[in-house]
Each structure stands twice: as structure tokens, then as C-alpha cells.
Design an enzyme around this catalytic site. Sequence first.
Site, PDB file in Angstrom:
ATOM      1  N   ASP A  63     -10.283   0.355  -8.389  1.00 13.60           N
ATOM      2  CA  ASP A  63      -9.678   0.347  -7.058  1.00 13.60           C
ATOM      3  C   ASP A  63      -9.061  -1.036  -6.881  1.00 13.60           C
ATOM      4  OD1 ASP A  63      -9.126   0.030  -4.368  1.00 13.60           O
ATOM      5  OD2 ASP A  63     -10.961   1.012  -3.684  1.00 13.60           O
ATOM      6  N   SER A 140      10.391  -1.155  -5.580  1.00 15.00           N
ATOM      7  CA  SER A 140      11.019  -0.098  -4.798  1.00 15.00           C
ATOM      8  C   SER A 140      12.305  -0.601  -4.163  1.00 15.00           C
ATOM      9  CB  SER A 140      10.050   0.333  -3.700  1.00 15.00           C
ATOM     10  OG  SER A 140      10.674   1.202  -2.793  1.00 15.00           O
ATOM     11  N   TYR A 153       5.777  -0.687   4.991  1.00 17.67           N
ATOM     12  CA  TYR A 153       5.929  -0.419   3.549  1.00 17.67           C
ATOM     13  C   TYR A 153       6.942  -1.406   2.943  1.00 17.67           C
ATOM     14  CZ  TYR A 153       7.134   1.928  -0.838  1.00 17.67           C
ATOM     15  OH  TYR A 153       7.382   2.209  -2.162  1.00 17.67           O
TER      16      TYR A 153
END
Length: 289
Positions: A63, A140, A153
Site C-alpha cells: 500500500d 497524466s 486530481y
Amino acid sequence: EKKVVLITGCSSGIGLSLAVRLASDPDKTFKVYATMRNLAKKERLIECVKSLHKDTLDILQMDVTSWQSILDARDRIVEKRVDILVCNAGVGLMGPLEVQSLDSMRQILEVNLFGTIQTIQAFLPGMKVRGQGHILVTGSTGGLQGLPFNEVYCASKFAIEGACESLAILLQHFNIHVSLVECGPVNTDFLVNLQKAELGDTSLQQVDDLTLNLYEKYLQHCGSVFQNAAQDTEDIVKVFLEAIQSPSPAFRYFTSGDVPPLTKLKATEPGGSRYISALSKTMFSSEEQ
Ligand code: NAD
């Protein structure tokens, strides 16, 4: 000797495809540690690599928001080194900014920003000692240009750009390469996994009509972009491979082959007005019809 690769976020999407591709390399060039937060989700990966030799793939729990979990995964690497680190785990958050809770915003930054940085922190000292390594990060378009209803984001992905660019400058002196693989829309579980305000949600009742109207248009736009223009994970994996195999990797790769036109516009008109109105037109164009 095999190149040891560790990838985060391998239970689905880009991480899964990349792990499968590298582990099934015909020359067995790679030993892949495919990591995921929740090992209960490993079936999909196992299904894809069923016929593979065991010596090219291992699945580990990791994680990225837990330092201990990262250290535990690192301890289980038999070769005691990682040559290629792929920081891929990430989550989205979509909706009008005024309804986002501090907790949900923190969660996005925990995974996308601190998760990426912590993972790098864990493997960087080893790379520095060996004087070699390649750190790849799934970037991104949202880290290069703002997108409405994706403020947090984009903030997390812009932040990664800054962190990676800063690191890349230093790490030249250690023969460690840093590469961002900048993706536009990709067909993955991303849209399912992201936290998204739905139009009927009670949280949206307090939001003004114009915002809701624009949000609805945005969601339609987003849906059609994913339907018509999204790349498949195989296309993304090809770009990762190109970066991994290059003797002198670039800092940025664009999976669509070129800088997105609107990102270019941002660079050629630094004042920003043209980019902002062009994007608004693209996203909300049904207004003009
Ligand atoms: P995905 O949702 O299929 O994959 C993301 C993976 O990250 C999932 O397997 C998820 O379980 C994992 N993850 C989430 N939190 C984690 C944590 N705390 N620890 C470890 N793993 C965790 O979507 P994807 O499209 O494959 O996303 C991969 C990366 O690509 C993300 O960083 C995303 O921001 C980026 N990206 C995706 C798109 C797209 O359109 N799909 C576009 C640009 C960038």
C-alpha cells in the site's frame, strides 16, 4: 542477470498490463515484483500470467500510503535491489470542488503524491549506492494542464511533475534516470475506481445550477472521450517498454505520440487565456450549439 522491476498498483489497468508484459518477455529479461494494496485482488493478474514461468513474476502486498508496507515489500525482494521502479498507483477525484471533503482530498494526495514520493524514497538509496536505476512514473495530461471538476486530481498530478523534474536534475549525477509516461484517457478501471460525485448525490444539492449544468456537460464530454479516444493499456505498455529499453531515456514520454495540442497551446501562450477558453469550449461546447 535479470533486470529487477517493481511496479505499484498492479491489480488492474496499466500496472497489471505492464507486469504481464514484462513478466512474459520471451528473453526473460525481467524479474517483476507486481505489487498491490489488496492481495485479494490478485486473481486477475494470476489469470493473465497463468502459463508463465514462476521465475519472472512475484506478487507482493504494498500500500503506497503505508511506509511500513513499502518497507515490508522491499524486504521480500530476493535480489535485494530494484533496477526499474514503476510508480503507477493512483486514484481520481471528480466533482465540484465545493463538495469535496478534506478527507477525500487528503486521500488523493496521500496516494498520488505522497505514495509516489514515499515509494521513491524507499528505493532511491539503493539505486544511489549502485549508481544506476530507472524510476518511471505514470503521469497524466491532468498533470500538464488543468481540467475542470478535477482540481484536486490535477493538483496531485502537477505536484508529481514538480517532484520528478526536481529529482531528475539531481539524479543525473547518479546515473539514475527519471521518466514520466504521460497518459491521456486509457481504458482501465480508473473511471470505476475514482471517487466521483454523481448527479443525483445529496452532496450536490447545495451546489448552484450553473455548476451542475456544466458538470453534467463535463461528464458527457468525459464519457464520449473515453468511448472514442481512450487508448488501450497495451498502447501505454509499449511506451513504457520504449522508455525502459532506451539507453538514454527521455524525461517525458507522451503515449499519444505527441504533446497534446492544448498542452502545446499552454506553452506557446504563457498568459493562459487562450488555453483556458479553448479548454472550456472543448468541454462545454454543447452550450454553443
Ligand atoms: P486503475 O484504477 O485500474 O489502476 C490504479 C491502481 O492503483 C489500482 O490497481 C489501485 O488498486 C491502485 N491503488 C490505489 N490506491 C493504492 C494504494 N494506496 N496503494 C497501492 N495501490 C493503490 O487505473 P489506471 O488507469 O491503470 O491507473 C494507473 C495510473 O495511471 C494512475 O496513476 C492514474 O492516475 C494514471 N492515469 C490514468 C489515466 C486513465 O485514463 N485511465 C489517464 C492518465 C493517467
